[in-house]
Structures are given as C-alpha cells and as structure tokens.
Design a protein around this motif. Structure first.
Motif, PDB file in Angstrom:
ATOM      1  N   ALA A 142       0.832  -1.206   0.000  1.00 62.38           N
ATOM      2  CA  ALA A 142       0.000   0.000   0.000  1.00 62.38           C
ATOM      3  C   ALA A 142       0.864   1.252   0.000  1.00 62.38           C
ATOM      4  O   ALA A 142       0.557   2.247  -0.685  1.00 62.38           O
ATOM      5  N   LEU A 143       1.949   1.240   0.749  1.00 64.57           N
ATOM      6  CA  LEU A 143       2.846   2.390   0.791  1.00 64.57           C
ATOM      7  C   LEU A 143       3.506   2.609  -0.564  1.00 64.57           C
ATOM      8  O   LEU A 143       3.591   3.739  -1.059  1.00 64.57           O
ATOM      9  N   MET A 144       3.977   1.526  -1.171  1.00 67.97           N
ATOM     10  CA  MET A 144       4.642   1.634  -2.463  1.00 67.97           C
ATOM     11  C   MET A 144       3.700   2.215  -3.514  1.00 67.97           C
ATOM     12  O   MET A 144       4.083   3.081  -4.304  1.00 67.97           O
ATOM     13  N   VAL A 145       2.438   1.758  -3.508  1.00 68.46           N
ATOM     14  CA  VAL A 145       1.472   2.236  -4.495  1.00 68.46           C
ATOM     15  C   VAL A 145       1.088   3.696  -4.229  1.00 68.46           C
ATOM     16  O   VAL A 145       1.008   4.512  -5.153  1.00 68.46           O
ATOM     17  N   SER A 146       0.850   4.041  -2.961  1.00 62.99           N
ATOM     18  CA  SER A 146       0.445   5.413  -2.653  1.00 62.99           C
ATOM     19  C   SER A 146       1.568   6.396  -2.965  1.00 62.99           C
ATOM     20  O   SER A 146       1.324   7.512  -3.439  1.00 62.99           O
ATOM     21  N   TYR A 147       2.804   6.005  -2.726  1.00 66.00           N
ATOM     22  CA  TYR A 147       3.953   6.855  -3.053  1.00 66.00           C
ATOM     23  C   TYR A 147       4.025   7.104  -4.561  1.00 66.00           C
ATOM     24  O   TYR A 147       4.166   8.250  -5.018  1.00 66.00           O
ATOM     25  N   ALA A 148       3.901   6.025  -5.347  1.00 62.02           N
ATOM     26  CA  ALA A 148       3.957   6.166  -6.800  1.00 62.02           C
ATOM     27  C   ALA A 148       2.786   6.996  -7.317  1.00 62.02           C
ATOM     28  O   ALA A 148       2.942   7.806  -8.233  1.00 62.02           O
ATOM     29  N   ALA A 149       1.604   6.789  -6.727  1.00 64.90           N
ATOM     30  CA  ALA A 149       0.425   7.555  -7.157  1.00 64.90           C
ATOM     31  C   ALA A 149       0.611   9.043  -6.871  1.00 64.90           C
ATOM     32  O   ALA A 149       0.204   9.897  -7.671  1.00 64.90           O
ATOM     33  N   CYS A 150       1.204   9.377  -5.734  1.00 61.71           N
ATOM     34  CA  CYS A 150       1.449  10.780  -5.401  1.00 61.71           C
ATOM     35  C   CYS A 150       2.446  11.403  -6.374  1.00 61.71           C
ATOM     36  O   CYS A 150       2.298  12.557  -6.776  1.00 61.71           O
ATOM     37  N   LEU A 151       3.453  10.653  -6.765  1.00 63.67           N
ATOM     38  CA  LEU A 151       4.418  11.178  -7.729  1.00 63.67           C
ATOM     39  C   LEU A 151       3.751  11.476  -9.066  1.00 63.67           C
ATOM     40  O   LEU A 151       4.132  12.416  -9.770  1.00 63.67           O
ATOM     41  N   GLU A 152       2.749  10.682  -9.413  1.00 62.44           N
ATOM     42  CA  GLU A 152       2.067  10.856 -10.695  1.00 62.44           C
ATOM     43  C   GLU A 152       0.870  11.793 -10.609  1.00 62.44           C
ATOM     44  O   GLU A 152       0.331  12.196 -11.636  1.00 62.44           O
ATOM     45  N   THR A 164      -9.004   4.753  11.612  1.00 65.05           N
ATOM     46  CA  THR A 164     -10.356   5.301  11.559  1.00 65.05           C
ATOM     47  C   THR A 164     -11.308   4.476  10.715  1.00 65.05           C
ATOM     48  O   THR A 164     -12.478   4.328  11.074  1.00 65.05           O
ATOM     49  N   SER A 165     -10.834   3.935   9.599  1.00 59.60           N
ATOM     50  CA  SER A 165     -11.729   3.213   8.698  1.00 59.60           C
ATOM     51  C   SER A 165     -11.715   1.708   8.899  1.00 59.60           C
ATOM     52  O   SER A 165     -12.738   1.048   8.741  1.00 59.60           O
ATOM     53  N   ARG A 166     -10.558   1.175   9.247  1.00 59.38           N
ATOM     54  CA  ARG A 166     -10.452  -0.276   9.360  1.00 59.38           C
ATOM     55  C   ARG A 166     -10.464  -0.764  10.804  1.00 59.38           C
ATOM     56  O   ARG A 166     -10.477  -1.957  11.061  1.00 59.38           O
ATOM     57  N   GLY A 167     -10.440   0.164  11.737  1.00 60.08           N
ATOM     58  CA  GLY A 167     -10.512  -0.226  13.131  1.00 60.08           C
ATOM     59  C   GLY A 167      -9.274  -0.928  13.651  1.00 60.08           C
ATOM     60  O   GLY A 167      -9.328  -1.644  14.652  1.00 60.08           O
ATOM     61  N   THR A 168      -8.140  -0.749  12.999  1.00 59.26           N
ATOM     62  CA  THR A 168      -6.897  -1.332  13.492  1.00 59.26           C
ATOM     63  C   THR A 168      -6.547  -0.717  14.841  1.00 59.26           C
ATOM     64  O   THR A 168      -6.615   0.506  14.992  1.00 59.26           O
ATOM     65  N   PRO A 169      -6.198  -1.523  15.843  1.00 57.87           N
ATOM     66  CA  PRO A 169      -5.819  -0.956  17.140  1.00 57.87           C
ATOM     67  C   PRO A 169      -4.743   0.111  16.984  1.00 57.87           C
ATOM     68  O   PRO A 169      -3.826  -0.036  16.183  1.00 57.87           O
ATOM     69  N   HIS A 170      -4.866   1.170  17.770  1.00 63.92           N
ATOM     70  CA  HIS A 170      -3.945   2.293  17.638  1.00 63.92           C
ATOM     71  C   HIS A 170      -2.489   1.864  17.768  1.00 63.92           C
ATOM     72  O   HIS A 170      -1.633   2.279  16.974  1.00 63.92           O
ATOM     73  N   LYS A 171      -2.202   1.037  18.763  1.00 68.24           N
ATOM     74  CA  LYS A 171      -0.816   0.628  18.998  1.00 68.24           C
ATOM     75  C   LYS A 171      -0.257  -0.123  17.804  1.00 68.24           C
ATOM     76  O   LYS A 171       0.897   0.083  17.403  1.00 68.24           O
ATOM     77  N   VAL A 172      -1.061  -1.006  17.213  1.00 69.34           N
ATOM     78  CA  VAL A 172      -0.621  -1.778  16.050  1.00 69.34           C
ATOM     79  C   VAL A 172      -0.340  -0.854  14.874  1.00 69.34           C
ATOM     80  O   VAL A 172       0.704  -0.950  14.217  1.00 69.34           O
ATOM     81  N   ARG A 230      -6.075  -7.999  -1.390  1.00 66.88           N
ATOM     82  CA  ARG A 230      -7.340  -7.424  -0.923  1.00 66.88           C
ATOM     83  C   ARG A 230      -7.121  -6.450   0.218  1.00 66.88           C
ATOM     84  O   ARG A 230      -7.722  -5.366   0.261  1.00 66.88           O
ATOM     85  N   LEU A 231      -6.253  -6.821   1.170  1.00 66.62           N
ATOM     86  CA  LEU A 231      -5.997  -5.960   2.317  1.00 66.62           C
ATOM     87  C   LEU A 231      -5.338  -4.656   1.890  1.00 66.62           C
ATOM     88  O   LEU A 231      -5.714  -3.569   2.359  1.00 66.62           O
ATOM     89  N   ALA A 232      -4.365  -4.738   1.001  1.00 66.20           N
ATOM     90  CA  ALA A 232      -3.692  -3.528   0.518  1.00 66.20           C
ATOM     91  C   ALA A 232      -4.679  -2.617  -0.199  1.00 66.20           C
ATOM     92  O   ALA A 232      -4.674  -1.393  -0.007  1.00 66.20           O
ATOM     93  N   ARG A 233      -5.551  -3.201  -1.009  1.00 71.16           N
ATOM     94  CA  ARG A 233      -6.539  -2.380  -1.724  1.00 71.16           C
ATOM     95  C   ARG A 233      -7.529  -1.733  -0.750  1.00 71.16           C
ATOM     96  O   ARG A 233      -7.886  -0.563  -0.904  1.00 71.16           O
ATOM     97  N   ASP A 234      -7.960  -2.484   0.258  1.00 70.65           N
ATOM     98  CA  ASP A 234      -8.864  -1.926   1.265  1.00 70.65           C
ATOM     99  C   ASP A 234      -8.214  -0.741   1.982  1.00 70.65           C
ATOM    100  O   ASP A 234      -8.871   0.268   2.276  1.00 70.65           O
ATOM    101  N   MET A 235      -6.930  -0.872   2.289  1.00 74.37           N
ATOM    102  CA  MET A 235      -6.221   0.238   2.930  1.00 74.37           C
ATOM    103  C   MET A 235      -6.205   1.469   2.025  1.00 74.37           C
ATOM    104  O   MET A 235      -6.423   2.601   2.478  1.00 74.37           O
ATOM    105  N   LEU A 236      -5.968   1.246   0.744  1.00 73.77           N
ATOM    106  CA  LEU A 236      -5.894   2.367  -0.188  1.00 73.77           C
ATOM    107  C   LEU A 236      -7.260   3.003  -0.414  1.00 73.77           C
ATOM    108  O   LEU A 236      -7.358   4.220  -0.604  1.00 73.77           O
ATOM    109  N   VAL A 237      -8.315   2.195  -0.407  1.00 78.21           N
ATOM    110  CA  VAL A 237      -9.668   2.759  -0.498  1.00 78.21           C
ATOM    111  C   VAL A 237      -9.922   3.670   0.703  1.00 78.21           C
ATOM    112  O   VAL A 237     -10.465   4.775   0.568  1.00 78.21           O
TER     113      VAL A 237
END
Length: 280
Positions: free
Chosen positions: A87-97, A227-235, A177-184
């Motif tokens: 997800a990080l790799m894709v979001s970084y590339a998307a921001c560059l473009e 906020t969207s996926r409910g991942t525990p804050h510490k994690v 699927r998880l990476a795409r959900d994060m990006l959504v």
C-alpha cells in the motif's frame, strides 16, 4: 483524492523530486508504473587500522513467528506487513504521478507481464521486512568492508527484484485485498486527513513537502487504518514506525510516532474522528 488547493502541502500532484539516496524510483523514462521503493543500504566505514565494530552487521531474514508465516503454500507473501508495504509503495507512486491511489493499484495489479519475464520465487524467502537501516559500521580490514558492501548489494538487488515484480507473483489474494482496502480508506479520508496532518507535522516538513511524500503517505495509511479499518492504535503506530525505519531518513520514525500519538490523543480519543468497527 487530490487535496484542496489551499492545502497544497499534501497534493498528490506534487513534483517527483525526492531524495535519491534513500528512495530509488526508476527513471521517468523507464515508465512511471515501475517505480518502487528500495530500503537504504547500511554504509560501511573502513580503515586499515584495527577498529571495533560500532554496530553489528546486518542479520539474515529472521524466521517467521509461529502461526505467522511469511509466505503461503503458493510461495507468495501472506502477511499484513506485506500488505502495508505494498500500500505504501502504491500510494507513493500515485502521489508522484498525481493519480488516484486505488486506480493506480488496480492498474498495476492488472498489468500484463512482459514476454519472457521470469520471477525467481526464491527471492521472497530472502526478503526481510524487518531490515532497517542502521548507522555506519566501523570494520578492521578492507576485506571485511568489501564483504559487507557485497552483502548490501545482494540484499538491495533482491529487494529490487521483489518490489518491482508483478504483484500477483509476489502477494497472495489476502494481501492484495488488504492492501486495496487500505488504499480505499486512504482515498476516502484523504481530504479530512490532510487537514489534520497539516496541524500535527513539524514545520520543517511543511517547508519541504515534496521531500516528505513518503513520510506523509505513511501517516495517511496509519490514520486510515485506525479510523476506517478499526486497526488498534498501537498496532497501526508500530507498523507505521517500522515502515519509516525501513524506507525513510533520519528522525522520520520518531516524528511519525509522535504525530500519530498526537492524532490518537487529539482527534480520536476526544471523538473528533470515530474509528470504525474492527475488521481484523
């Protein structure tokens, strides 16, 4: 997903200028869709005089914890850590473009392999998600320095092969699927989180936003997870700090840790942003 013009600090359409010694995107002439992030190699300080090694040499990839294999039966990455890195790799590339992160992800996953391309799955076993950049190493001999530099080059080549390979060869369906959900989640909350991030990051990051695209992407992913996926804050915070240790410069891990703790305290704990029901 583009940020409002008034908050240009985090616009995904920012210039592609960056710190080449820490992130090694492919040349623009090679095609934007091939940009990847390569963890920085540890530098080596050599001397002919006997010196004490100031920090231990890089270790090999650690064995996965019981019940948390790195690869599944098909030989592909299957861990949430792999999804966050993707997800990080894709979001970084998307921001560059200046592109939408979800569309960029879908385009990359659907891209056809070049004729004759062969991916060595053995490189996945050697890949180390916990390989962090350390300080310079002081060694006793030139021979030892050459050995460490040679290992750095091998590790970097292996990571480059993995991160530039077609995603379906590297990641299983769960990770994709998880990476795409994060990006959504990142795309849906982009504008809201831009305003928050602009309040919690240090001034020198605001002064050099183009040089901090990667760090800002890490913040967006971690905040969207909470906020969207409910991942525990510490994690979410620990994972964000590990990504910063792996891909960012200097004090970025410490700053990201502080920014996210401030976000939890001021924008989640007080009810400003309500986390969704946990999906993990």
């Amino acid at each position: 997903m583009a940020a409002p013009a008034a908050v240009s600090t985090f616009s995904p359409s920012s210039s592609a200028a960056h710190r080449p010694q820490r992130r090694l995107p492919a040349s623009p002439a090679a095609g934007r869709s091939t940009r990847t992030l390569i963890p920085p190699a540890r530098t080596v300080a050599s001397s002919r005089a006997p010196l004490v090694v100031s920090s231990p040499p890089p270790k090999s990839a650690p064995a996965p914890a019981p019940g948390q294999p790195k690869v599944d039966r098909s030989g592909r990455f299957c861990s949430p850590r792999a999804a966050r890195e993707l997800a990080l790799m894709v979001s970084y590339a998307a921001c560059l473009e200046g592109a939408d992160v979800v569309r960029h992800f879908d385009r990359r996953v659907a891209a056809r392999r070049e004729d004759g391309y062969v991916f060595n799955k053995a490189s996945l076993q050697s890949y180390n998600f916990m390989s962090f950049c350390g300080g310079p190493l002081e060694v006793a001999t030139e021979e030892e320095a050459q050995k460490l530099m040679s290992q750095n080059e091998k590790d970097s080549a292996n990571e480059a092969e993995v991160l530039s390979a077609p995603p379906r060869l590297v990641y299983n369906n769960f990770v994709l699927r998880l990476a795409r959900d994060m990006l959504v989640a990142v795309a849906n909350e982009w504008d809201q989180h831009v305003e928050v991030i602009n309040k919690i990051i240090p001034q020198h990051w605001k002064d050099e936003p183009v040089a901090r695209i990667l760090e800002l992407c890490i913040l967006h992913i971690a905040m969207a997870e909470m906020t969207s996926r409910g991942t525990p804050h510490k994690v979410a915070i620990n994972e964000a700090v590990d990504l910063a240790k792996r891909f960012c410069d200097g004090g970025a891990p410490r700053i990201i840790n502080g920014c996210l703790r401030t976000y939890v305290k001021d924008h989640i704990s007080n009810g400003t942003s309500q986390p969704a029901e946990s999906k993990q």
